[in-house]
Design a protein around this motif. Structure first.
Motif, PDB file in Angstrom:
ATOM      1  N   SER A   1      -1.248  10.571  12.997  1.00 32.13           N
ATOM      2  CA  SER A   1      -1.013  10.452  11.580  1.00 32.13           C
ATOM      3  C   SER A   1      -1.772  11.421  10.421  1.00 32.13           C
ATOM      4  O   SER A   1      -1.516  11.341   9.469  1.00 32.13           O
ATOM      5  N   THR A   2      -3.080  11.704  11.287  1.00 31.11           N
ATOM      6  CA  THR A   2      -3.899  12.714  10.281  1.00 31.11           C
ATOM      7  C   THR A   2      -3.022  14.053   9.988  1.00 31.11           C
ATOM      8  O   THR A   2      -3.444  14.601   8.607  1.00 31.11           O
TER       9      THR A   2
ATOM     10  N   PRO B   1       1.251  13.140   7.311  1.00 33.14           N
ATOM     11  CA  PRO B   1       1.197  11.941   6.464  1.00 33.14           C
ATOM     12  C   PRO B   1       2.385  11.023   6.230  1.00 33.14           C
ATOM     13  O   PRO B   1       2.420   9.824   6.119  1.00 33.14           O
TER      14      PRO B   1
ATOM     15  N   LYS C   1       2.565   8.461   8.791  1.00 35.83           N
ATOM     16  CA  LYS C   1       1.941   7.286   8.147  1.00 35.83           C
ATOM     17  C   LYS C   1       3.053   6.315   7.430  1.00 35.83           C
ATOM     18  O   LYS C   1       3.036   4.863   7.631  1.00 35.83           O
ATOM     19  N   VAL C   2       3.621   6.883   6.557  1.00 35.69           N
ATOM     20  CA  VAL C   2       4.411   6.104   5.467  1.00 35.69           C
ATOM     21  C   VAL C   2       5.591   5.481   6.445  1.00 35.69           C
ATOM     22  O   VAL C   2       5.685   4.285   6.270  1.00 35.69           O
TER      23      VAL C   2
ATOM     24  N   ASP D   1       3.969   2.635   8.312  1.00 43.72           N
ATOM     25  CA  ASP D   1       3.602   1.456   7.469  1.00 43.72           C
ATOM     26  C   ASP D   1       4.875   0.587   7.116  1.00 43.72           C
ATOM     27  O   ASP D   1       4.989  -0.515   7.240  1.00 43.72           O
TER      28      ASP D   1
ATOM     29  N   SER E   1       1.717  -0.699   1.286  1.00 44.89           N
ATOM     30  CA  SER E   1       0.955   0.310   1.799  1.00 44.89           C
ATOM     31  C   SER E   1       1.767   1.805   1.966  1.00 44.89           C
ATOM     32  O   SER E   1       1.267   2.737   1.510  1.00 44.89           O
ATOM     33  N   ALA E   2       2.980   1.643   2.288  1.00 46.93           N
ATOM     34  CA  ALA E   2       4.072   2.799   2.578  1.00 46.93           C
ATOM     35  C   ALA E   2       3.962   3.630   1.119  1.00 46.93           C
ATOM     36  O   ALA E   2       4.094   4.535   0.807  1.00 46.93           O
TER      37      ALA E   2
ATOM     38  N   THR F   1       0.979   5.032  -0.196  1.00 49.15           N
ATOM     39  CA  THR F   1       0.775   6.346   0.553  1.00 49.15           C
ATOM     40  C   THR F   1       1.765   7.578  -0.029  1.00 49.15           C
ATOM     41  O   THR F   1       1.424   8.511  -0.118  1.00 49.15           O
ATOM     42  N   SER F   2       2.805   7.077  -0.193  1.00 52.46           N
ATOM     43  CA  SER F   2       3.895   8.115  -0.527  1.00 52.46           C
ATOM     44  C   SER F   2       3.708   8.508  -2.084  1.00 52.46           C
ATOM     45  O   SER F   2       3.933   9.612  -2.447  1.00 52.46           O
TER      46      SER F   2
ATOM     47  N   VAL G   1       0.686   8.684  -3.409  1.00 53.01           N
ATOM     48  CA  VAL G   1      -0.456   9.776  -3.427  1.00 53.01           C
ATOM     49  C   VAL G   1       0.044  11.075  -2.849  1.00 53.01           C
ATOM     50  O   VAL G   1      -0.330  12.150  -3.304  1.00 53.01           O
ATOM     51  N   ILE G   2       0.701  11.021  -1.774  1.00 54.54           N
ATOM     52  CA  ILE G   2       1.564  12.396  -1.488  1.00 54.54           C
ATOM     53  C   ILE G   2       2.280  13.038  -2.325  1.00 54.54           C
ATOM     54  O   ILE G   2       2.007  14.398  -2.569  1.00 54.54           O
TER      55      ILE G   2
END
Length: 59
Positions: A7-8, A11, A14-15, A18, A27-28, A31-32, A34-35
């Motif tokens: 997931s590093t 990204p 990771k979404v 989650d 959380s998903a 994160t989306s 932020v991306i």
């Protein structure tokens, strides 16, 4: 050697993890966002750089 995707480096995985594996849509979503904001910032910076060079006219 492992066949798992880190997931590093991805990204968006990771979404996905989650949202669908951990069932943590908050959380998903965070994160989306932020991306998306990071992508927007990089894009605007690139466009400013290219635009400044493309339209820089010397008299």
């Amino acid at each position: 050697m492992s066949n798992t995707i880190s997931s590093t480096w991805t990204p968006l995985m990771k979404v996905y993890r989650d949202a669908f594996t951990r069932n943590d849509v908050h959380s998903a979503a965070a994160t989306s966002v932020v991306i998306a904001l990071a992508t927007l910032a990089v894009s605007l910076g690139f466009l400013r750089l290219v635009g400044a060079r493309a339209f820089n006219q010397e008299d």
